[in-house]
Design an enzyme around this catalytic site. Structure first.
Site, short mmCIF file in Angstrom:
data_model
loop_
_atom_site.label_atom_id
_atom_site.label_comp_id
_atom_site.label_asym_id
_atom_site.label_seq_id
_atom_site.Cartn_x
_atom_site.Cartn_y
_atom_site.Cartn_z
N ILE A 129 -2.96 -39.24 10.77
CA ILE A 129 -4.42 -39.07 10.69
C ILE A 129 -4.94 -39.90 9.51
O ILE A 129 -4.56 -39.65 8.37
CB ILE A 129 -4.79 -37.59 10.51
CG1 ILE A 129 -4.15 -36.71 11.59
CG2 ILE A 129 -6.30 -37.42 10.45
CD1 ILE A 129 -4.56 -37.03 13.02
N GLU A 130 -5.78 -40.86 9.83
CA GLU A 130 -6.42 -41.69 8.82
C GLU A 130 -7.85 -41.18 8.62
O GLU A 130 -8.59 -41.02 9.59
CB GLU A 130 -6.44 -43.15 9.29
CG GLU A 130 -7.05 -44.13 8.34
CD GLU A 130 -7.01 -45.55 8.87
OE1 GLU A 130 -7.56 -46.44 8.19
OE2 GLU A 130 -6.44 -45.80 9.96
#
Length: 131
Positions: free
Chosen positions: A124-125
């Site tokens: 998850i960015e």
């Protein structure tokens, strides 16, 4: 031909941990709705004008991906606040940042990003636009 992404589907091996991460850590709203084949109660995470529909490994809804797999997603979200506030929230919740902040190229501009893993090990960015 394509204008925008409406939703995507995330497959989890641990529903409660997944719901906790996307609601408590990322601040998305949990929604229940009727859908699938046959129609059954489903869950989704809503944010902005998009949503992430949830499938539970082994109890997926039809139609589905050919090989739905927890931990196979790499997602980038643009935050609604400065990245410094995101980093502070992650630290408060003791959610480890695995990389960043780093400058990346987003869909519409340069972004400043940190990377975390959700409970299924999806990457998850979380980013802020920098121009």
């Amino acid at each position: 031909m394509i204008d925008y992404l409406d939703h995507l589907v995330l497959t989890t091996a641990n529903e409660s941990a997944c719901v906790d991460f996307y609601t408590r850590i990322l601040g998305m709203k949990l929604e229940s709705f009727i859908g699938g084949t046959p129609p059954v109660e489903r869950k989704a995470f809503k944010f902005g004008n998009q949503k992430i529909n949830l499938h539970i490994k082994g109890r997926e809804f039809e139609p589905k991906a050919d090989i739905p797999t927890p931990g196979s997603l790499d997602l980038c979200f643009i935050a609604d606040r400065p990245l410094t506030e995101v980093i502070a929230l992650l630290a408060k919740e003791r959610w480890p940042i695995i990389e960043g902040p780093v400058i990346r190229t987003g869909a519409t501009s340069k972004i400043n990003s940190v990377y975390v893993r959700d409970p299924d090990q999806n990457l998850i960015e979380i980013s802020e636009s920098i121009g």
